[in-house]
Design a protein around this motif. Structure first.
Motif, short mmCIF file in Angstrom:
data_model
loop_
_atom_site.label_atom_id
_atom_site.label_comp_id
_atom_site.label_asym_id
_atom_site.label_seq_id
_atom_site.Cartn_x
_atom_site.Cartn_y
_atom_site.Cartn_z
N ALA A 59 -27.77 39.19 27.88
CA ALA A 59 -26.40 39.18 27.32
C ALA A 59 -26.16 37.89 26.54
O ALA A 59 -25.40 37.87 25.57
CB ALA A 59 -25.37 39.32 28.44
N GLN A 60 -26.81 36.82 26.95
CA GLN A 60 -26.73 35.53 26.25
C GLN A 60 -28.15 35.01 26.08
O GLN A 60 -29.05 35.43 26.81
CB GLN A 60 -25.89 34.54 27.08
N PRO A 61 -28.37 34.08 25.14
CA PRO A 61 -29.73 33.56 24.97
C PRO A 61 -30.28 33.07 26.31
O PRO A 61 -29.62 32.32 27.03
CB PRO A 61 -29.53 32.39 23.99
N SER A 66 -27.98 40.97 12.83
CA SER A 66 -28.49 39.99 13.78
C SER A 66 -29.41 39.01 13.06
O SER A 66 -29.83 39.24 11.94
CB SER A 66 -29.33 40.67 14.86
N ARG A 67 -29.75 37.93 13.76
CA ARG A 67 -30.83 37.07 13.29
C ARG A 67 -32.09 37.52 14.01
O ARG A 67 -32.05 37.90 15.19
CB ARG A 67 -30.52 35.61 13.60
N THR A 68 -33.20 37.48 13.31
CA THR A 68 -34.43 37.98 13.93
C THR A 68 -35.58 36.99 13.75
O THR A 68 -35.55 36.14 12.86
CB THR A 68 -34.88 39.32 13.30
N THR A 107 -22.76 37.78 19.00
CA THR A 107 -22.16 37.48 20.31
C THR A 107 -23.14 36.77 21.24
O THR A 107 -22.79 36.43 22.37
CB THR A 107 -21.69 38.77 21.01
N GLY A 108 -24.37 36.60 20.80
CA GLY A 108 -25.36 35.89 21.62
C GLY A 108 -26.33 36.82 22.34
O GLY A 108 -27.33 36.36 22.90
#
Ligand SMILES: Cc1cc2nc3c(=O)[nH]c(=O)nc-3n(C[C@H](O)[C@H](O)[C@H](O)COP(=O)(O)OP(=O)(O)OC[C@H]3O[C@@H](n4cnc5c(N)ncnc54)[C@H](O)[C@@H]3O)c2cc1C
Length: 280
Positions: A235-237, A189-191, A215-216
């Motif tokens: 589930a999404q940003p 992931s990006r953190t 996947t967001g």
């Protein structure tokens, strides 16, 4: 050392040697245990000689032994990402590489590198102080705790759920935290990381880590400011409003000499929004 009733320190060599009596405790680095007065504690079981490899990799996970020291853990961050400790501990340098988190969380201790050399990851999680940065790290990466039960057998649960309150965990009497298992997918992931204390090297007031998968899916983990880890999972940003509502719904803000609950709530909201924008 103010453990005036301790009669015995046992050093198990294998799992079958481990048995923790009702007035006994596990001893890891001892950086907490040897710093507080505790009457009625008659025995210590030193788990640091069991020879657990500090860090192992499987096909799907990075496995951190409970006895892995903070110093060993900090070295999981590649040297190029190990920036100035004070700035790293505040999250002032932003890194989207999750490996930076190991260094940032190690630098989130009030303790210096001298403590890092003996303090363990498992000891920090089992102690369950709100300002436990190994809790922040493991919870934010959706790590699972592997717990050895007395008499054999093991059980697993998310680290985020293992810590239930200030110095309270879901560990049952006689249980030993064996390791924490970080899924490799979390490390893809990006953190983003933010932390604040009332002074540069102070105890954590709040610590927010955000993580966004390919996947967001976006997860915000709040620790330090709360009495136990709180995760806001989308589930999404999320939009700014959704995230703000999520932070507003948190009802376990911590209040002590290291920060008022109002301040911790305000800073957590501010950090969460900064990280939301950063990961967008
Ligand atoms: C100067 C200084 C600054 C500190 N700053 C911080 C800070 O900022 N944040 C923070 O959270 N702490 C802080 N601490 C407290 C402590 O050093 C850390 O929490 C440390 O990580 C504890 O790890 P340890 O291995 O020394 O645990 P120990 O002292 O050995 O044990 C701590 C507790 O955990 C239990 N335990 C240990 N390992 C296990 C296991 N595997 N399974 C089950 N139970 C276990 C022990 O029985 C004990 O109750 C600080 C301490 C000092 C001296």
């Amino acid at each position: 050392m103010d453990l005036i009733d301790v009669q015995e320190i046992r050093v198990p060599a294998t799992r079958s040697d481990i048995s923790v009596g009702p007035s006994e405790k596990i001893l890891a680095g001892g950086t907490w245990l040897f710093s507080v007065l505790e009457t009625g504690l008659t025995g210590l079981i030193d788990i640091t000689r069991l020879g657990w490899p500090p860090v192992t990799r499987t096909d799907s996970a990075l496995v951190i032994a409970a006895t892995c020291t903070v110093a060993e853990l900090s070295r999981l961050t590649p040297p190029a990402l190990r920036t100035d400790p004070v700035r790293a501990g505040r999250g002032l340098e932003s890194h989207s590489d999750p490996l930076a988190l190991f260094w940032q969380c190690a630098n989130s201790f009030l303790a210096s590198f001298k403590i890092w050399n003996v303090a363990t990851v498992g000891g920090n999680i089992a102690l369950a102080l709100p300002a436990g940065p190994m809790i922040s790290l493991a919870a934010s990466l959706d790590a699972e705790a592997v717990i050895w039960m007395p008499g054999g057998g093991e059980r697993r649960m998310p680290v985020a759920e293992l810590v239930t309150g200030v110095m309270k965990t879901a560990l049952m009497p006689g249980e030993v935290l064996r390791e924490v298992v970080i899924p490799l997918t979390s490390l893809e992931s990006r953190t983003g990381f933010r932390r604040i204390a009332l002074n540069d090297l102070g105890r954590t007031g709040t610590l927010v880590i955000a993580r966004r998968t390919a996947t967001g899916e976006t997860v915000f983990t709040v620790t330090g400011g709360t009495s136990h880890p709180v995760q806001l999972r989308f589930a999404q940003p999320p939009t700014a409003a959704l995230l703000r509502d999520g932070v507003s719904a948190i009802d376990c803000w911590y209040d002590d000499a290291h920060g008022s609950s109002d301040w911790r709530r305000a800073m957590s909201g501010r950090f969460a929004e900064q990280l939301r924008q950063e990961l967008a």
